[in-house]
Design an enzyme around this catalytic site. Structure first.
Site, PDB file in Angstrom:
ATOM      1  N   ARG A 109     -50.910 -33.312 100.342  1.00 15.27           N
ATOM      2  CA  ARG A 109     -51.381 -33.690  99.014  1.00 15.27           C
ATOM      3  C   ARG A 109     -52.184 -34.989  99.007  1.00 15.27           C
ATOM      4  NH1 ARG A 109     -46.752 -30.882  98.727  1.00 15.27           N
ATOM      5  NH2 ARG A 109     -46.629 -29.295  97.100  1.00 15.27           N
ATOM      6  N   HIS A 157     -53.685 -29.180 100.465  1.00 18.90           N
ATOM      7  CA  HIS A 157     -54.231 -28.378 101.565  1.00 18.90           C
ATOM      8  C   HIS A 157     -55.733 -28.126 101.451  1.00 18.90           C
ATOM      9  CE1 HIS A 157     -50.243 -28.163 102.958  1.00 18.90           C
ATOM     10  NE2 HIS A 157     -49.841 -27.045 102.404  1.00 18.90           N
ATOM     11  N   HIS A 166     -49.963 -23.859 109.455  1.00 22.91           N
ATOM     12  CA  HIS A 166     -49.014 -23.509 108.396  1.00 22.91           C
ATOM     13  C   HIS A 166     -48.279 -22.192 108.628  1.00 22.91           C
ATOM     14  CE1 HIS A 166     -47.448 -23.792 104.294  1.00 22.91           C
ATOM     15  NE2 HIS A 166     -47.998 -24.991 104.213  1.00 22.91           N
ATOM     16  N   ASP A 205     -39.104 -30.358 101.658  1.00 20.27           N
ATOM     17  CA  ASP A 205     -40.560 -30.216 101.552  1.00 20.27           C
ATOM     18  C   ASP A 205     -41.118 -31.638 101.626  1.00 20.27           C
ATOM     19  OD1 ASP A 205     -43.115 -29.403 101.155  1.00 20.27           O
ATOM     20  OD2 ASP A 205     -42.810 -28.540  99.164  1.00 20.27           O
ATOM     21  N   GLU A 216     -45.107 -28.671 110.035  1.00 15.70           N
ATOM     22  CA  GLU A 216     -46.533 -28.985 110.010  1.00 15.70           C
ATOM     23  C   GLU A 216     -46.772 -30.418 110.491  1.00 15.70           C
ATOM     24  OE1 GLU A 216     -47.770 -28.308 105.853  1.00 15.70           O
ATOM     25  OE2 GLU A 216     -45.844 -27.321 105.654  1.00 15.70           O
TER      26      GLU A 216
HETATM   27  C1  BGC Z   1     -46.163 -27.880 101.041  1.00 10.33           C
HETATM   28  C2  BGC Z   1     -45.384 -27.170  99.953  1.00 10.33           C
HETATM   29  C3  BGC Z   1     -46.194 -26.018  99.492  1.00 10.33           C
HETATM   30  C4  BGC Z   1     -46.465 -25.129 100.671  1.00 10.33           C
HETATM   31  C5  BGC Z   1     -47.304 -23.961 100.313  1.00 10.33           C
HETATM   32  C6  BGC Z   1     -46.384 -26.922 102.151  1.00 10.33           C
HETATM   33  O1  BGC Z   1     -47.118 -27.515 103.168  1.00 10.33           O
HETATM   34  O2  BGC Z   1     -45.487 -29.014 101.489  1.00 10.33           O
HETATM   35  O3  BGC Z   1     -45.138 -28.022  98.870  1.00 10.33           O
HETATM   36  O4  BGC Z   1     -45.528 -25.297  98.495  1.00 10.33           O
HETATM   37  O5  BGC Z   1     -47.129 -25.845 101.658  1.00 10.33           O
HETATM   38  O6  BGC Z   1     -48.356 -24.333  99.573  1.00 10.33           O
END
Ligand code: BGC
Length: 385
Positions: free
Chosen positions: A113, A138, A213, A285, A350
Site C-alpha cells: 500500500r 499493488h 503473490h 496481513d 511476499e
Molecule cells: C495484502 C492484503 C490484500 C491481498 C490481496 C496482500 O498482499 O496485504 O491486504 O487483501 O494482498 O489483495
C-alpha cells in the site's frame, strides 16, 4: 485443444521462442509453452518448467502469474500447492477482478500500500490510481498483475529450466513517474526451488517495489485451511499499521505478541487474538522487519505442513516480509479442479520493501534513479520432513 511446444535447450533455440516446434529437454529438466488465450487483444502463453524430480512451475505471460506449482510430499506424491484457475478466463472475469486477490501474480510497480494514493519525490507530488480505501494497493487499478508480459528467453540453464519475462511500464502508468523497463526471470531448480529474479531500470526518478503473490497451501490447493501450518519468521519487529493497513511509521517489538514467530507456531494458534493491530487484518496481513542487513540475501521464513511433511523456505534480499493469511478469501471463488477457496485456505509470503515507504523517510528507500539497476531475488525452496 491446446498443444504445448517443448523448447530447445541450445543457445540457438533459446532465440526461437515463437516458432520452435520440436521437443526439447535435458537431464536438468525441460521448458515448454502452450497458447493460453488472449487478453487486451494480445496472445497469452503458459510456460511450463519441469525439473528431473517431477516438480513443475507454470508461468503465464499475463500478469507474470504462477498458475501452477507442483511439489512432492514426504511420500513423493506431487500436488499443486498454489491457488489459481485452469484457464485465463478465471483471471480476467469481472467477478475475480472485483475481489482481486492477485493469485500468483507478479506485483508492481509498487507492491503493497501507498497511503492516500500519493507520494512526493524530488519536490513533485504524484497522484496514483486509488484502489483500496483511498490508498493504492499493488500498483493501482491495472498493476503489473493485469498486463501481458513478453517472454524474451526460455531455456534450460545450469540451474534448471527458466523463462524470462519483460515489460515496459510507461511514464505516468497508474500515476508513477518514469519509463520503467522490468525483467523477471523464473527458474525451477533441481533442488525444488522456484527462484524469481527481478531487475528494473528507469529514465526518471521513481519508486519500485516488486513482489510475488502466490497463495500457498502445502496440503495442496483447495485442500482445507492453512491454520495448522507451522510458521517461523526471522524477525524481531513489525511495522504496525492503522485500520487501513497503512504503517504508522513506528516499529513494534514482537515479544509477547501474536506476531512473534521466532519459534515455529501454527498460523491458527493466535490469529483471532484480541490484538488491535492484528484484528485490522483481520488476522495476519502485516509486514515483518527481517533480521538481516539491508540488501543481504537470507532466510525470511519457513513454513511446515505436518500431514504432508511439505516445507517451504522463503529467502530474499528484501528488507521486509508481508505475511497474509488469506483473510479476505470468502468462498466466492471456485478455482482449479472445481475447488472452492474458503477463508484462510491459503497464505502469501511476499518479500518486499515496507508498505508506504515512499511516504516514510524512516524506512529503507524504494527510490530508483536513471543509471541505477533495481535487483530483487526471491527464492521459495521446497523440501519435506
Ligand atoms: C495484502 C492484503 C490484500 C491481498 C490481496 C496482500 O498482499 O496485504 O491486504 O487483501 O494482498 O489483495
Amino acid at each position: 485443444m491446446m498443444t504445448s511446444i517443448l523448447l530447445f535447450t541450445s543457445a540457438a533455440c533459446a532465440l526461437c521462442l515463437a516458432g520452435c516446434a520440436m521437443p526439447h529437454g535435458s537431464a536438468n529438466g525441460q521448458v515448454s509453452k502452450t497458447p493460453f488465450g488472449t487478453a487486451d487483444g494480445q496472445a497469452v502463453e503458459l510456460y511450463t518448467l519441469r525439473n528431473s524430480k517431477g516438480a513443475e512451475a507454470d508461468i503465464m505471460t499475463y500478469g507474470g502469474i504462477v498458475e501452477k506449482l507442483k511439489m512432492p510430499d514426504r511420500n513423493g506424491n506431487i500436488a499443486d500447492i498454489v491457488l489459481g484457475f485452469d484457464s485465463l478466463d478465471g483471471y480476467t472475469s469481472d467477478a475475480y477482478l472485483k475481489s482481486c486477490p492477485y493469485f500468483g501474480a507478479l506485483i508492481g510497480r509498487y507492491g503493497n500500500r501507498i497511503g492516500g494514493a500519493k507520494f512526493t519525490l524530488d519536490g513533485n507530488t504524484y497522484t496514483l490510481a486509488p484502489n483500496n480505501n483511498g490508498n493504492t494497493l499493488h500498483g493501482g487499478i491495472k498493476g503489473f498483475d493485469k498486463v501481458v508480459w513478453k517472454a524474451v528467453k526460455a531455456d534450460v540453464g545450469p540451474q534448471g529450466p527458466y523463462v524470462e519475462l519483460s515489460y515496459l511500464s510507461k511514464d505516468g502508468e497508474e500515476g508513477f513517474p518514469g519509463n520503467l523497463q522490468v525483467t523477471a526471470r523464473y527458474t525451477l531448480t533441481e533442488d525444488n526451488a522456484l527462484k524469481l529474479e527481478y531487475k528494473a531500470t528507469t529514465d526518471k526518478d521513481t519508486v519500485v517495489n516488486l513482489t510475488h503473490h502466490s497463495y500457498f497451501n502445502l496440503k495442496g490447493q483447495g485442500n482445507g485451511d492453512i491454520l495448522d501450518h507451522q510458521v517461523y519468521i526471522n524477525a524481531d519487529k513489525t511495522t504496525p499499521t492503522d485500520k487501513d493497513l497503512i504503517p504508522t511509521g513506528a516499529f513494534a517489538d514482537v515479544t509477547g505478541t501474536p506476531f512473534d514467530f521466532r519459534k515455529p507456531t501454527a498460523i491458527g494458534a493466535r490469529i483471532n487474538d484480541p490484538d488491535t493491530v492484528l484484528q485490522y487484518g483481520p488476522g495476519y496481513d502485516h509486514n515483518w522487519v527481517l533480521n538481516k542487513p539491508l540488501g543481504k540475501f537470507g532466510l525470511a521464513a519457513r513454513v511446515t505442513e505436518p500431514t504432508t511433511g511439505r516445507v517451504m523456505e522463503v529467502w530474499t534480499d528484501q528488507p521486509g516480509l508481508q505475511f497474509y493469511a488469506g483473510n479476505f478469501l470468502d468462498g466466492t471463488i471456485t478455482g482449479k479442479d472445481g475447488k472452492v477457496y474458503q477463508r484462510r485456505y491459503a497464505f502469501c509470503m511476499e518479500p518486499q520493501h515496507y508498505p508506504d515507504s515512499p511516504n516514510k523517510p524512516q524506512f529503507p528507500t524504494t527510490e530508483l534513479k536513471p543509471g541505477q539497476t533495481y535487483h530483487n531475488t526471491i527464492v521459495y525452496k521446497f523440501s519435506t520432513l
